[in-house]
Design a protein around this motif. Structure first.
Motif, PDB file in Angstrom:
ATOM      1  N   ASN A 143       0.864  -1.184   0.000  1.00 30.92           N
ATOM      2  CA  ASN A 143       0.000   0.000   0.000  1.00 30.92           C
ATOM      3  C   ASN A 143       0.898   1.229   0.000  1.00 30.92           C
ATOM      4  O   ASN A 143       1.504   1.576   1.006  1.00 30.92           O
ATOM      5  N   SER A 145      -0.262   4.249  -1.189  1.00 28.84           N
ATOM      6  CA  SER A 145      -1.203   5.318  -1.522  1.00 28.84           C
ATOM      7  C   SER A 145      -0.837   6.645  -0.853  1.00 28.84           C
ATOM      8  O   SER A 145      -0.319   6.683   0.256  1.00 28.84           O
ATOM      9  N   TYR A 146      -1.093   7.728  -1.607  1.00 30.66           N
ATOM     10  CA  TYR A 146      -0.907   9.105  -1.132  1.00 30.66           C
ATOM     11  C   TYR A 146       0.535   9.436  -0.743  1.00 30.66           C
ATOM     12  O   TYR A 146       0.771  10.351   0.047  1.00 30.66           O
ATOM     13  N   ASP A 163      -0.652  -0.827  -4.535  1.00 33.47           N
ATOM     14  CA  ASP A 163      -1.629   0.250  -4.630  1.00 33.47           C
ATOM     15  C   ASP A 163      -0.913   1.607  -4.582  1.00 33.47           C
ATOM     16  O   ASP A 163      -0.417   2.021  -3.540  1.00 33.47           O
ATOM     17  N   SER A 165      -2.511   4.411  -5.452  1.00 32.26           N
ATOM     18  CA  SER A 165      -3.604   5.385  -5.526  1.00 32.26           C
ATOM     19  C   SER A 165      -3.192   6.716  -4.894  1.00 32.26           C
ATOM     20  O   SER A 165      -2.761   6.757  -3.737  1.00 32.26           O
ATOM     21  N   GLU A 166      -3.331   7.790  -5.669  1.00 32.57           N
ATOM     22  CA  GLU A 166      -3.008   9.150  -5.225  1.00 32.57           C
ATOM     23  C   GLU A 166      -1.538   9.331  -4.860  1.00 32.57           C
ATOM     24  O   GLU A 166      -1.157  10.376  -4.314  1.00 32.57           O
ATOM     25  N   LYS A 183      -2.166  -0.700  -9.018  1.00 32.86           N
ATOM     26  CA  LYS A 183      -3.219   0.307  -9.157  1.00 32.86           C
ATOM     27  C   LYS A 183      -2.598   1.702  -9.160  1.00 32.86           C
ATOM     28  O   LYS A 183      -1.830   2.059  -8.257  1.00 32.86           O
ATOM     29  N   CYS A 185      -3.435   6.047 -10.246  1.00 33.58           N
ATOM     30  CA  CYS A 185      -4.405   7.055 -10.656  1.00 33.58           C
ATOM     31  C   CYS A 185      -4.142   7.427 -12.112  1.00 33.58           C
ATOM     32  O   CYS A 185      -3.005   7.442 -12.563  1.00 33.58           O
TER      33      CYS A 185
END
Length: 202
Positions: A143, A145-146, A163, A165-166, A183, A185
């Motif tokens: 993970n 993300s961000y 992941d 994401s962002e 994954k 964006c």
């Protein structure tokens, strides 16, 4: 902060909470912490030699440039910590870990190295991970993300199902890394085209 040369006289600590300790440069050897919480502590430039951290949490701590030679980490969470310039490759990682041994939430982990490590499901969420080395590692199902990955290195890295994401500013060569099922964006995923040497037009 409370200044202490080394308050850890015992070899094992269970379910203890340590708050606002200034342990910059301290050297700990062979200590075991199980279910312990560290809040607002300064461990910058500290040495953890053959120590063991199990089910522990570091919150608002400074662990920059710590030496973690042969230390073990299992289910350890870093929350809003500075963990800059750490070579995580020097730790003793279990090959039998069933989940991510370490998790970073809203941390600064710039200039650190995870080179060659297999840390599947690692969590580096809402962090600054600038100039971090992820080369030749396995971070599948991670993970990320961000997180800001400016200047970070990915080469022969397994990022399957990771992941992003962002996440921002990552440079990942799709030919030299495994990204199947990862994954991204849509806007940031354009960065993946850099390795194709194509020209994008509006």
């Amino acid at each position: 902060m409370t200044t202490a040369i080394n308050p850890f006289a015992e070899d094992e600590y269970w379910s203890k909470t340590f708050t606002d300790l200034d342990l910059s440069g301290v050297q700990l050897s062979g200590k075991e912490f199980d279910g312990c919480t560290f809040k607002g502590c300064n461990f910058s430039d500290a040495t953890f030699n053959k120590c063991k951290f199990v089910d522990c949490e570091f919150s608002h701590c400074n662990l920059s440039v710590i030496n973690i030679a042969y230390s073990k980490f299992s289910d350890v969470i870093f929350d809003e910590c500075k963990v800059i310039g750490v070579n995580w490759s020097n730790a003793a990682w279990s090959s039998l870990s069933l989940s991510a041994p370490i998790k970073f939430h809203q941390c600064i982990i710039n200039d650190s190295s995870f080179y060659g490590l297999s840390l599947t499901e690692i969590v580096i969420e809402q962090c600054r991970a600038i100039n971090v080395d992820f080369r030749e590692g396995d971070f599948s199902d991670a993970n990320f993300s961000y997180t800001d990955f400016s200047g970070s290195l990915f080469h022969k890295t397994n990022l399957s199902r990771a992941d992003f994401s962002e996440a921002t500013d990552y440079d990942i060569d799709i030919y030299n890394n495994i990204i199947k099922g990862a994954k991204f964006c849509r806007l940031e995923a354009v960065r993946l085209l850099d390795s194709l040497e194509v020209e994008l037009v509006d």
